[in-house]
Structure formats: structure tokens, C-alpha cells
Design an enzyme around this catalytic site. Structure first.
Site, PDB file in Angstrom:
ATOM      1  N   HIS A  68      -3.851  -9.727   8.757  1.00 39.24           N
ATOM      2  CA  HIS A  68      -3.799  -8.946   9.988  1.00 39.24           C
ATOM      3  C   HIS A  68      -4.502  -7.669   9.999  1.00 39.24           C
ATOM      4  CE1 HIS A  68      -0.526 -11.736  10.759  1.00 39.24           C
ATOM      5  NE2 HIS A  68      -0.012 -11.120  11.501  1.00 39.24           N
TER       6      HIS A  68
ATOM      7  N   TYR B 224      -3.464   0.832  10.804  1.00 41.79           N
ATOM      8  CA  TYR B 224      -3.991   0.427  12.118  1.00 41.79           C
ATOM      9  C   TYR B 224      -5.608   0.756  11.898  1.00 41.79           C
ATOM     10  CZ  TYR B 224       0.556   0.382  14.471  1.00 41.79           C
ATOM     11  OH  TYR B 224       1.706  -0.121  14.682  1.00 41.79           O
TER      12      TYR B 224
ATOM     13  N   GLY C 291       1.017  -9.783   6.307  1.00 45.18           N
ATOM     14  CA  GLY C 291       1.157 -10.275   5.085  1.00 45.18           C
ATOM     15  C   GLY C 291       1.586  -8.953   4.131  1.00 45.18           C
TER      16      GLY C 291
HETATM   17  C1  LIG Z   1       0.856  -8.709  14.958  1.00 45.47           C
HETATM   18  C2  LIG Z   1       0.859  -7.257  13.891  1.00 45.47           C
HETATM   19  C3  LIG Z   1       1.910  -6.570  14.017  1.00 45.47           C
HETATM   20  C4  LIG Z   1       1.970  -5.481  13.046  1.00 45.47           C
HETATM   21  N1  LIG Z   1       2.994  -4.869  13.038  1.00 45.47           N
HETATM   22  C5  LIG Z   1       3.164  -3.568  12.006  1.00 45.47           C
HETATM   23  C6  LIG Z   1       4.179  -3.126  11.896  1.00 45.47           C
HETATM   24  O1  LIG Z   1       5.489  -3.311  12.625  1.00 45.47           O
HETATM   25  N2  LIG Z   1       4.261  -1.938  10.891  1.00 45.47           N
HETATM   26  C7  LIG Z   1       2.960  -1.399  10.368  1.00 45.47           C
HETATM   27  O2  LIG Z   1       3.421  -0.505   9.731  1.00 45.47           O
HETATM   28  N3  LIG Z   1       2.055  -2.279  10.553  1.00 45.47           N
HETATM   29  C8  LIG Z   1       2.070  -3.287  11.386  1.00 45.47           C
HETATM   30  N4  LIG Z   1       0.776  -4.329  11.383  1.00 45.47           N
HETATM   31  C9  LIG Z   1      -0.324  -3.745  10.749  1.00 45.47           C
HETATM   32  C10 LIG Z   1      -0.374  -4.204   9.594  1.00 45.47           C
HETATM   33  O3  LIG Z   1       0.737  -3.687   8.784  1.00 45.47           O
HETATM   34  C11 LIG Z   1      -1.567  -4.227   8.709  1.00 45.47           C
HETATM   35  O4  LIG Z   1      -2.631  -4.812   9.510  1.00 45.47           O
HETATM   36  C12 LIG Z   1      -1.618  -4.680   7.224  1.00 45.47           C
HETATM   37  O5  LIG Z   1      -2.844  -4.373   6.666  1.00 45.47           O
HETATM   38  C13 LIG Z   1      -1.647  -6.336   7.454  1.00 45.47           C
HETATM   39  O6  LIG Z   1      -1.449  -6.762   6.105  1.00 45.47           O
HETATM   40  P1  LIG Z   1      -2.118  -8.273   5.804  1.00 45.47           P
HETATM   41  O7  LIG Z   1      -1.916  -8.728   4.432  1.00 45.47           O
HETATM   42  O8  LIG Z   1      -1.640  -9.013   7.199  1.00 45.47           O
HETATM   43  O9  LIG Z   1      -3.608  -8.241   6.185  1.00 45.47           O
HETATM   44  P2  LIG Z   1      -5.187  -8.244   5.492  1.00 45.47           P
HETATM   45  O10 LIG Z   1      -5.961  -8.547   6.826  1.00 45.47           O
HETATM   46  O11 LIG Z   1      -4.779  -9.473   4.523  1.00 45.47           O
HETATM   47  O12 LIG Z   1      -5.257  -7.055   4.747  1.00 45.47           O
HETATM   48  C14 LIG Z   1      -5.368  -5.801   5.223  1.00 45.47           C
HETATM   49  C15 LIG Z   1      -6.537  -5.015   4.124  1.00 45.47           C
HETATM   50  O13 LIG Z   1      -5.659  -4.956   3.099  1.00 45.47           O
HETATM   51  C16 LIG Z   1      -6.731  -5.777   1.847  1.00 45.47           C
HETATM   52  N5  LIG Z   1      -5.635  -6.261   1.273  1.00 45.47           N
HETATM   53  C17 LIG Z   1      -5.193  -7.494   1.554  1.00 45.47           C
HETATM   54  N6  LIG Z   1      -4.297  -8.266   0.571  1.00 45.47           N
HETATM   55  C18 LIG Z   1      -4.421  -7.380  -0.408  1.00 45.47           C
HETATM   56  C19 LIG Z   1      -4.184  -7.374  -2.067  1.00 45.47           C
HETATM   57  N7  LIG Z   1      -3.236  -8.213  -2.421  1.00 45.47           N
HETATM   58  N8  LIG Z   1      -4.703  -6.520  -2.704  1.00 45.47           N
HETATM   59  C20 LIG Z   1      -5.504  -5.466  -2.472  1.00 45.47           C
HETATM   60  N9  LIG Z   1      -5.876  -5.292  -0.991  1.00 45.47           N
HETATM   61  C21 LIG Z   1      -5.513  -6.242  -0.170  1.00 45.47           C
HETATM   62  C22 LIG Z   1      -7.461  -6.427   2.897  1.00 45.47           C
HETATM   63  O14 LIG Z   1      -8.702  -6.695   2.127  1.00 45.47           O
HETATM   64  C23 LIG Z   1      -7.521  -5.572   4.117  1.00 45.47           C
HETATM   65  O15 LIG Z   1      -8.509  -4.387   3.843  1.00 45.47           O
HETATM   66  C24 LIG Z   1       0.644  -5.157  12.505  1.00 45.47           C
HETATM   67  C25 LIG Z   1      -0.483  -6.004  12.546  1.00 45.47           C
HETATM   68  C26 LIG Z   1      -0.375  -7.103  13.478  1.00 45.47           C
HETATM   69  C27 LIG Z   1      -1.624  -7.749  13.632  1.00 45.47           C
END
Ligand SMILES: Cc1cc2nc3c(=O)[nH]c(=O)nc-3n(C[C@H](O)[C@H](O)[C@H](O)COP(=O)(O)OP(=O)(O)OC[C@H]3O[C@@H](n4cnc5c(N)ncnc54)[C@H](O)[C@@H]3O)c2cc1C
Ligand SMILES: *[C@@H]1O[C@H](CO)[C@@H](O)[C@H](O)[C@H]1NC(C)=O
Ligand SMILES: *[C@@H]1O[C@H](CO)[C@@H](O)[C@H](O)[C@H]1NC(C)=O
Ligand SMILES: *[C@@H]1O[C@H](CO)[C@@H](O)[C@H](O)[C@H]1NC(C)=O
Ligand SMILES: *[C@@H]1O[C@H](CO)[C@@H](O)[C@H](O)[C@H]1NC(C)=O
Ligand SMILES: *[C@@H]1O[C@H](CO)[C@@H](O)[C@H](O)[C@H]1NC(C)=O
Ligand SMILES: *[C@@H]1O[C@H](CO)[C@@H](O)[C@H](O)[C@H]1NC(C)=O
Length: 518
Positions: free
Chosen positions: A112, A458, A178
Site C-alpha cells: 500500500h 503517507y 499490510g
Molecule cells: C487504501 C489505504 C488505506 C490506508 N489507511 C491507512 C490508515 O487508516 N491509517 C494509516 O496510518 N495508514 C493508512 N494507509 C497508509 C499505510 O499505512 C501505509 O501505506 C503502509 O506503509 C502500508 O503498509 P503495506 O505493508 O501495505 O505497504 P508496502 O507497500 O508493502 O510497504 C510500505 C513500505 O514499508 C516497507 N516494508 C514493507 N514491509 C516491510 C517489512 N516487513 N520490513 C521492512 N520494511 C517493510 C516497504 O518497502 C515500503 O517502503 C493506507 C493506505 C492505503 C493504500
């Protein structure tokens, strides 16, 4: 060394046809050998988890948790390989071998990242997709859980709710986000005023560091454990799992009330043509979560916000888990399973998008709100929402030094700007990106300064300059965005980075830089 010859022959054949795989096939054979060599005796399971671009599943695996269609175009750079590890030793082998072969990696949990940093890079890279690391082990006796990074927030909320209706974890509500990225950057949702951030409730973690070592909190030390709870993903290692504690959601103080506001554009020109409506409206909607009964809420609202004229029929009494879903944009028709466990549904964002953030200490002045209103009403972009999320409460009580996330005491609310469009292509993207910058510039006088704060979850590559890959990584250049995200904590993050990953193996456009190199 213990590599079955049939495996070698097959892999060799597929690699030879891979044009984007730039250097010699021989080198890649060595890479695969390296992975086997760093697996326990005879365990060749990693070879079945590797997807080169020629593999027929490559595209569907890449797409699976790719959320932002801005980064799903024919010209978006693709990984050389996707690997979907399922054991810690797979991740260790990947770190060691990618490092030895000079491959950049990108780490993806839920995909995300608003700038696609978990699956796009301008240099050749290997995508480490943690989608298989998704188990959740709940310890109901101690109110704790071990959650793996590839689990989604929906799965986490669901597994807790399965055990208890009155226990909750203070994280975001969007079910497909995630755990890995969310916890890495802080993470907040409807319980932020009562309990703070998701990262405030992490009590242990398992991480694979730049040397391929598996470390828990004790082994990694308090400095690194501090850095991974809010310092942003992708800088310090690959976090495999997190130990969290959760909280009771039933009591009677004012932090129980959470009221946010969304200002959003009404129908765009295409819809207006179709429905023959002349004007573009602005929709202001208040969304609220109250941990208590409707009658208690009504009396608080009559005292504090009589102008909203809240009536009992505006309220829905639901269990914590169901109300959290309504907050996340679900219509209340889906079953909990459908809404929380389906990893491919996201109600709020369909299309390409750009997101920005701000924090506010003083109420926005009389000229501010009408100005934004006017921008929303007159723009011809597809759709935009400006979401005001309330702070205060518990956030005022946690020190800004406690974890890297610094925006705590004194902030009244956080703003998120969400610009979403359906049309594909560079022109549409540029138009919408331009508008996001216009509204952001317009808001400058009304928000935190200096520096103007931003939320690392964000992710916004407009912050700072020289964001092209590998550039802009001197302390001075990186601190332009670093101080916006982390305030005074940026310096300490750089110190930790310099100690644990001096040669900057874990790196992306906005990862924490190391003093040694830059
Ligand atoms: C639809 C939507 C709703 C959202 N709602 C909220 C909300 O309610 N509250 C809020 O605070 N935020 C919200 N967000 C933002 C969200 O918290 C961040 O985008 C978050 O980083 C996403 O985590 P991910 O694992 O899905 O993303 P990824 O894209 O998998 O990871 C995000 C970043 O972290 C790194 N990363 C991922 N996994 C790991 C790991 N295991 N170890 C080390 N680094 C890692 C990645 O390389 C990347 O730089 C939202 C985003 C979206 C798209
Ligand atoms: C694609 O990769 C997977 C995992 O390595 C493998 O099991 C599968 O056989 C491959 N498919 C093709 C068509 O090469
Ligand atoms: C992945 O997404 C791209 C862009 O939207 C699309 O062209 C491609 O067909 C998708 N692949 C699969 C397997 O769905
Ligand atoms: C709760 O924690 C204690 C102490 O760490 C541990 O001994 C016990 O096994 C835990 N309970 C469960 C159900 O795991
Ligand atoms: C206004 O926004 C709310 C919440 O997003 C939504 O339920 C409602 O349908 C919107 N109204 C209009 C007229 O678009
Ligand atoms: C999950 O959601 C997608 C997209 O809405 C849908 O196509 C799919 O059928 C759903 N899967 C399940 C198991 O409900
Ligand atoms: C976007 O802004 C740039 C710089 O101000 C300008 O040159 C460009 O024409 C704009 N593009 C669109 C599509 O509006």
C-alpha cells in the site's frame, strides 16, 4: 553444496530467455546456487518461490498487492525476479545473495505504499514479497499476539475479534493494508485518541538484518528496536513478525469520541454530463467513532457540538469490529469474513492516486476553509478528498522521542489529501499531480511550520529534492524530508542506520541514509 541437477538445468533455460536480466546467465546461475548454498542442508524449497519475468505467474503475483495504478503502466520498471519467501532462512539467503550479487531489493508486505516504493525501482531489483508470511498467533491470556508482516490489518482485526468482542488493536481500518509497512511507519485509525499508534503497542519483533542475521528485540538492541517502530519501512532490515499487545475498548472518558471530517468533490464533468447536473458540489461529511452507547454520545454531542444536531437515528450501535468496518468505508452489508479476510478488496481507492499529508496545531483560519472549499468546487479533476483526522487524547501523553513518530502533543488533527483518478496515461497523471501540489501550496499558511510536518506512511516523493534513486542521500539533502517525517528523531535514525547498515543495503528514495557513505 546440494543442488539437484534437474533444478539447475531448468532454471538455466528460463534465465537465458530473460532479456532484461542484464548480465551473463552464468552470474544468475551463481545467484541461484548462492540461495541454495545458504539454505539448510538439502532444503531447496526456495527454488519454487522464485518468479522471473518469463514465468506465467509473474504478472499476477506482481499485481496481487499492487494498489496504486499510477505504478502499473507499461513503462513502470518491473522487478528482475519476484521471490515469495515462506521461511526465515529464505529471507536470510535472499539478503546474503542479493548483497553478494549487487542486486537492490524492494520489500513488500501489503503493497500500500502511496509512492509504490515497495515494488518499483529505477535500478534493477529483486522484489521480496512477504505475502506468505501472514500467520497470526493470538495469546488471549496475555493480551498479546505475534503477527507476521504479510498479514493484513483486516486479518489481524478479525483474528482478535474472533477471540473477544471487547479487545482491539489500535491500527488503521483499511483491511488490505499490510502489517509490515503499517507498523514500520506508525499506523493510526479510529482508536488513535484513546490508544495512540499501532507502533506504540509493539513489544518485540523478529528482523533479518543487512548481514542476514535473524534478530529479536534482545539481540537487535533497543536502538534498532526503537527505529523500526515508526522510522518508515525499508531502511533497517526485513521485519518478519511483530509482537503486539492490545487493549480493552470499553470505558468512559472523552478519548472515546473520535470525530473526523471528509471534504470531497462531488460528481466530475463526465458524471455531470451523464446525469445532467450543472454544478460540482462539495460534500462535507463527519464520521465518528464513539466507544460507548448512543445515549451517552448524544449528551456529549449536545454539550460540545450542538450545531451538528446529532439525533439518535444518526447513530448505529455496533460491536467494535463492525464499527471499525463502517469507518473504513464498508457499507455494512458485507459479512466480516468478506470485508476483513478478502485480500483483494479496497473500497476507498480504485484507480491511480496521489496522497499528501499535513498536521495542524491551530484551528484553520477563516480564509483557509472557504479557500479549500472553492478549490474543490471549481477543479475539473476526477476526485479529491481532504480528510481531517482528530488527534489529542493519548497522543498528547506520549513523548515525541518514545518512537520515531514525532507528531504528538499539541496537534489538533492530521490532514490527508487524497487525489484519485481513473483515466490512464501520463497527461492525466500530471494534471492530478499538479492539482495535489496546488492544494498543498494553498494550505501552507494554515498548517504546521517550520518544518511542515508529514506522515511517513503517507509517503510523498514531492517532499525534499533530488529524489531520483540514489541521489539526494547526503545527510543535508535527506533531512529535508527526514525532518518533516521524523522531527528531531531523524538524527537518531541516521545514527542507528549507520550502525546497523552502514553500506546502505536497505535503500529506496526515502530510506534513512548512512553517514558512512554520504
Ligand atoms: C487504501 C489505504 C488505506 C490506508 N489507511 C491507512 C490508515 O487508516 N491509517 C494509516 O496510518 N495508514 C493508512 N494507509 C497508509 C499505510 O499505512 C501505509 O501505506 C503502509 O506503509 C502500508 O503498509 P503495506 O505493508 O501495505 O505497504 P508496502 O507497500 O508493502 O510497504 C510500505 C513500505 O514499508 C516497507 N516494508 C514493507 N514491509 C516491510 C517489512 N516487513 N520490513 C521492512 N520494511 C517493510 C516497504 O518497502 C515500503 O517502503 C493506507 C493506505 C492505503 C493504500
Ligand atoms: C513459475 O514459477 C514457479 C515458482 O518458482 C514454478 O513453480 C512454476 O513452475 C513456474 N512456471 C512456469 C510456467 O515456469
Ligand atoms: C497486471 O496489471 C497490468 C496493468 O493494469 C495489466 O496490463 C496486466 O494484464 C495485469 N496482469 C494480470 C495477470 O492480471
Ligand atoms: C502468557 O505469558 C506467560 C509469561 O510470558 C507465559 O508463561 C504463558 O505461557 C502465556 N500464556 C499463553 C496462553 O501463551
Ligand atoms: C457524501 O459523503 C458521504 C461519506 O463519504 C457519502 O456517504 C455520501 O453519499 C456523499 N454524498 C454525496 C451527495 O455525494
Ligand atoms: C474478493 O474480492 C474480489 C474483488 O471485489 C472478488 O472478485 C472476489 O470474489 C472476492 N473473494 C472472496 C473469496 O470473497
Ligand atoms: C503541470 O505543471 C507543470 C509545471 O507547472 C506545467 O508545465 C504543466 O503544463 C502542467 N501539466 C498539466 C497537465 O496541467
Amino acid at each position: 553444496m546440494n543442488i539437484p541437477s534437474s533444478f539447475l538445468a531448468l532454471t538455466f533455460a528460463s534465465i537465458l530467455t530473460l532479456e532484461t536480466w542484464e548480465s551473463s546467465a552464468n552470474e544468475h546461475l551463481h545467484f541461484l546456487r548462492c540461495l541454495s548454498l545458504h539454505s539448510p542442508n538439502g532444503d531447496d524449497s526456495i527454488s519454487n518461490l522464485i518468479y522471473p519475468q518469463t514465468n506465467s505467474s509473474f504478472s499476477s503475483i506482481l499485481n496481487f498487492s499492487l494498489r496504486n495504478l499510477r505504478f502499473s503502466t507499461p513503462t513502470t520498471p518491473k522487478p528482475l525476479l519476484i521471490v515469495t519467501p515462506s521461511q526465515p532462512f529464505h529471507v536470510q539467503a535472499l539478503v546474503i545473495c542479493c548483497k553478494a550479487h549487487g542486486f537492490q531489493i524492494r520489500i513488500r508486505s501489503g503493497g500500500h505504499d502511496y509512492e509504490g516504493l515497495s515494488y518499483v525501482s529505477d535500478v534493477p531489483f529483486v522484489l521480496v514479497d512477504l505475502g506468505e508470511f501472514r500467520s497470526i498467533a493470538i495469546d488471549i491470556e496475555n493480551n498479546t499476539a505475534w503477527v507476521q508482516s504479510g498479514a493484513t490489518l483486516g486479518e489481524l482485526h478479525y483474528r482478535i475479534a474472533e477471540k473477544s468482542q471487547t479487545l482491539a488493536f489500535p491500527a488503521g481500518g483499511c483491511p488490505t493494508v499490510g502489517v509490515g509497512g503499517h507498523f514500520s511507519g506508525g499506523g493510526h485509525g479510529g482508536l488513535v485518541r484513546k490508544y495512540g499508534l499501532a507502533a506504540d503497542h509493539v513489544i518485540d519483533a523478529i528482523l533479518v538484518d543487512a548481514n542476514g542475521m535473524v534478530l529479536d528485540r534482545k539481540l537487535m538492541g533497543e536502538d534498532l528496536f526503537w527505529a523500526i517502530r515508526g522510522g518508515g519501512g525499508g531502511s533497517f532490515g526485513i521485519v518478519l513478525s511483530w509482537k503486539i499487545r492490545w487493549q480493552y475498548v470499553a470505558s468512559k472518558v472523552d478519548e472515546n469520541l473520535f470525530i473526523g471530517i471528509t471534504l470531497s468533490t462531488g460528481p466530475n464533468s463526465e458524471e455531470r454530463q451523464r446525469t445532467r447536473t450543472r454544478t460540482r458540489t462539495v460534500n462535507a461529511s463527519f464520521f465518528s467513532l464513539f466507544l460507548g452507547k448512543a445515549n451517552d454520545l448524544l449528551s456529549i454531542m449536545q454539550q460540545s457540538f450542538p450545531e451538528l444536531e446529532l439525533a439518535k437515528q444518526d447513530c448505529i450501535e455496533k460491536s467494535w469490529i463492525e464499527s471499525n468496518l463502517i469507518l473504513a468505508g464498508f457499507t455494512n452489508r458485507e459479512s466480516l469474513e468478506e470485508a476483513l479476510l478478502n485480500r483483494s478488496t479496497t473500497p476507498s481507492f480504485i484507480g491511480a492516486y496521489k496522497v499528501k499529508s499535513d498536521y495542524v496545531k491551530e484551528p484553520i483560519s477563516q480564509t483557509g476553509l472557504p479557500g479549500v472549499w472553492h478549490m474543490l468546487r471549481t477543479t475539473d479533476i476526477d476526485s479529491a478528498s481532504i480528510v481531517l483526522l482528530p488527534y489529542g487524547g493519548k497522543m498528547n501523553e506520549i513523548s515525541e522521542l518514545e518512537i520515531p513518530y514525532p507528531h504528538r502533543a499539541g496537534y489538533v488533527f492530521k490532514i490527508g489529501y487524497f487525489i484519485v483518478w481513473k483515466e490512464r496515461g501520463v497527461d492525466a497523471a500530471e494534471k492530478h499531480l499538479n492539482w495535489s501540489r496546488e492544494v498543498y501550496d494553498f494550505m501552507a499558511p494554515f498548517v504546521s511550520k517550520p518544518p511542515r510536518c508529514a506522515y511517513v506512511n503517507y509517503r510523498d516523493l514531492d517532499l525534499g529534492r533530488n529524489n531520483e534513486f540514489g541521489k539526494g542521500r547526503s545527510y543535508k539533502e535527506a533531512s529535508i524530508w527526514g525532518v518533516k517525517y521524523f522531527g528531531n528523531n531523524f538524527k537518531r535514525l541516521v545514527q542507528v542506520k549507520t550502525r546497523v547498515d552502514p553500506h546502505d543495503f536497505f535503500k529506496h528514495e526515502q530510506s534513512i541514509p548512512s553517514y558512512v557513505l554520504y
